[in-house]
Design a protein around this motif. Structure first.
Motif, PDB file in Angstrom:
ATOM      1  N   ILE A  25       0.839  -1.200   0.000  1.00 45.94           N
ATOM      2  CA  ILE A  25       0.000   0.000   0.000  1.00 45.94           C
ATOM      3  C   ILE A  25       0.874   1.250   0.000  1.00 45.94           C
ATOM      4  CG2 ILE A  25      -1.907   1.226   1.085  1.00 45.94           C
ATOM      5  CD1 ILE A  25      -2.761  -1.320   2.459  1.00 45.94           C
ATOM      6  N   MET A  26       0.656   2.087  -1.010  1.00 46.68           N
ATOM      7  CA  MET A  26       1.327   3.390  -1.062  1.00 46.68           C
ATOM      8  C   MET A  26       0.341   4.387  -0.451  1.00 46.68           C
ATOM      9  SD  MET A  26       2.662   2.809  -4.923  1.00 46.68           S
ATOM     10  CE  MET A  26       3.835   4.114  -5.043  1.00 46.68           C
ATOM     11  N   LEU A  69       3.697  -1.609   3.801  1.00 47.31           N
ATOM     12  CA  LEU A  69       3.239  -0.215   3.818  1.00 47.31           C
ATOM     13  C   LEU A  69       4.384   0.720   3.441  1.00 47.31           C
ATOM     14  CD1 LEU A  69       1.242  -0.097   7.193  1.00 47.31           C
ATOM     15  CD2 LEU A  69       0.315  -0.419   4.885  1.00 47.31           C
ATOM     16  N   TYR A  70       4.092   1.655   2.505  1.00 45.49           N
ATOM     17  CA  TYR A  70       5.098   2.661   2.144  1.00 45.49           C
ATOM     18  C   TYR A  70       4.942   3.826   3.116  1.00 45.49           C
ATOM     19  CZ  TYR A  70       8.399   4.321  -1.463  1.00 45.49           C
ATOM     20  OH  TYR A  70       9.519   4.687  -2.165  1.00 45.49           O
ATOM     21  N   VAL A  71       5.845   3.905   4.061  1.00 44.97           N
ATOM     22  CA  VAL A  71       5.746   4.903   5.125  1.00 44.97           C
ATOM     23  C   VAL A  71       6.578   6.147   4.785  1.00 44.97           C
ATOM     24  CG1 VAL A  71       6.377   5.327   7.546  1.00 44.97           C
ATOM     25  CG2 VAL A  71       5.219   3.220   6.916  1.00 44.97           C
ATOM     26  N   TYR A 147      12.956   3.875   2.430  1.00 47.01           N
ATOM     27  CA  TYR A 147      13.078   2.808   1.441  1.00 47.01           C
ATOM     28  C   TYR A 147      13.095   3.380   0.030  1.00 47.01           C
ATOM     29  CZ  TYR A 147      11.807  -0.966  -1.691  1.00 47.01           C
ATOM     30  OH  TYR A 147      11.805  -1.846  -2.744  1.00 47.01           O
ATOM     31  N   GLY A 148      13.896   2.767  -0.831  1.00 43.42           N
ATOM     32  CA  GLY A 148      13.865   3.051  -2.261  1.00 43.42           C
ATOM     33  C   GLY A 148      14.116   1.757  -3.008  1.00 43.42           C
ATOM     34  N   GLY A 149      13.328   1.490  -4.034  1.00 45.85           N
ATOM     35  CA  GLY A 149      13.410   0.214  -4.744  1.00 45.85           C
ATOM     36  C   GLY A 149      14.744  -0.004  -5.439  1.00 45.85           C
ATOM     37  N   ARG A 150      15.242   1.025  -6.101  1.00 37.96           N
ATOM     38  CA  ARG A 150      16.514   0.854  -6.813  1.00 37.96           C
ATOM     39  C   ARG A 150      17.649   0.619  -5.815  1.00 37.96           C
ATOM     40  NH1 ARG A 150      16.983   4.767 -12.035  1.00 37.96           N
ATOM     41  NH2 ARG A 150      15.281   3.814 -13.188  1.00 37.96           N
ATOM     42  N   PHE A 202       8.623   1.958  -5.640  1.00 41.21           N
ATOM     43  CA  PHE A 202       8.014   1.061  -4.650  1.00 41.21           C
ATOM     44  C   PHE A 202       8.162  -0.408  -5.075  1.00 41.21           C
ATOM     45  CE2 PHE A 202       4.096  -0.936  -2.734  1.00 41.21           C
ATOM     46  CZ  PHE A 202       4.394  -0.704  -1.410  1.00 41.21           C
ATOM     47  N   PHE A 203       9.082  -1.111  -4.490  1.00 38.92           N
ATOM     48  CA  PHE A 203       9.260  -2.556  -4.658  1.00 38.92           C
ATOM     49  C   PHE A 203       9.135  -3.032  -6.107  1.00 38.92           C
ATOM     50  CE2 PHE A 203       8.300  -1.741  -0.280  1.00 38.92           C
ATOM     51  CZ  PHE A 203       9.209  -2.531   0.388  1.00 38.92           C
ATOM     52  N   PRO A 204       9.989  -2.502  -6.991  1.00 34.16           N
ATOM     53  CA  PRO A 204       9.888  -2.870  -8.410  1.00 34.16           C
ATOM     54  C   PRO A 204      10.092  -4.376  -8.660  1.00 34.16           C
ATOM     55  CG  PRO A 204      11.891  -1.600  -7.971  1.00 34.16           C
ATOM     56  CD  PRO A 204      11.041  -1.509  -6.741  1.00 34.16           C
ATOM     57  N   TRP A 205      11.003  -4.992  -7.926  1.00 23.68           N
ATOM     58  CA  TRP A 205      11.258  -6.432  -8.116  1.00 23.68           C
ATOM     59  C   TRP A 205      10.041  -7.249  -7.671  1.00 23.68           C
ATOM     60  CZ3 TRP A 205      15.486  -9.509  -9.731  1.00 23.68           C
ATOM     61  CH2 TRP A 205      15.379 -10.869  -9.402  1.00 23.68           C
TER      62      TRP A 205
END
Ligand code: IPE
Ligand code: IPE
Ligand code: MG
Length: 241
Positions: A25-26, A69-71, A147-150, A202-205
């Protein structure tokens, strides 16, 4: 502040044919929610953080056991200092308040992201909550904080190299084990509140094969009926011959 819930019962699990195993959830739109009401952005964040409990209860009732959760994103450091500091203060309060509930309810807290640059008091609270709930397995709550996906993918690659893993044995399964979300499984459904359709690192993988659902509803208003709509959408997407 938040209501104390003693049980997290999957009551509505039977409502849907397909229940996602892992949802992300973003939680976007706190600022606009506040502006609509003539409140400060921080008030929006206060209502947003309070809504986490309601949303988690709703997820549990539908039988969803893994929630990310994207906090706070690595990009969110670019916000005004007052807003970042106020937001961190709210997070510290929620962690204090909820850790004991999580421990009792069988919720395991996982942190995705880096604690570098995070105020030490808050970093310690995150680490303590993760440690205290480590043995739980009824529900997994993955908190994407700083957090950052890359960055996550780069970190995994660096650690694989540092561990001297032979190139030929670097499979998707192995790579997965080097991510913050090791063992959590793919993200089946990603919900973004606030109406935007950006992916925002957000969590690309993990979400590569998932369903993306965007709702205009701002995060503080996201409730069980909103989650039901998202699950209806998810069921329409995955129920293909
Ligand atoms: C999401 O709400 C919360 C965080 C990113 C910390 P926003 O603060 O992005 O709210 P809007 O998008 O400005 O309305
Ligand atoms: C995404 O919201 C990040 C979080 C929900 C924590 P933002 O409002 O920060 O994202 P952008 O700026 O629209 O990408
Ligand atoms: Mg936003």
């Amino acid at each position: 502040m938040l209501e104390l819930h003693k049980t997290l019962e999957p009551m509505r699990a039977a409502e849907f044919r397909f229940v996602p195993h892992h949802i992300g959830i973003m939680m976007d739109g706190n600022g606009r929610w506040a502006r609509q009401r003539g409140l400060s952005r921080l008030e929006g964040h206060r209502h947003g953080t309070q809504n986490v409990r309601r949303a988690l209860d709703a997820c549990a009732q539908f039988g969803i056991r893994v929630v990310t959760l994207y906090v706070f994103s690595t990009e969110n450091w670019g916000r005004p200092r007052d807003e970042v500091e106020g937001f961190f203060e709210l997070l510290a309060q929620v962690i204090d308040y909820e850790t004991e509930n999580f421990r009792r309810q069988g919720v395991r807290l996982i942190h995705s992201g880096s604690l570098d640059g995070v105020p030490p008091v808050l970093a310690e609270k995150v680490e303590r909550a993760v440690a205290l709930t480590h043995g739980n397995d009824a529900y997994l709550l993955n908190v994407a904080f700083n957090y950052g996906g890359r960055m996550e993918i780069l970190r995994a690659a660096q650690n694989i190299v540092a561990d001297q893993i032979p190139a030929a044995t670097v499979t998707e399964e192995l790579f997965d084990r080097y991510l913050y979300t090791a063992g959590l499984g793919d993200m089946d459904l990603v919900i973004r509140t606030g109406g935007d359709q950006r992916l925002s690192n957000f969590f690309p993988w993990q979400s590569a094969r998932g369903v993306f659902y965007s709702t205009k509803t701002f995060w503080p208003d996201f409730d069980v009926s909103e989650l039901r709509r998202a699950l209806e959408f998810y069921n329409r997407c995955v129920d293909v011959p």
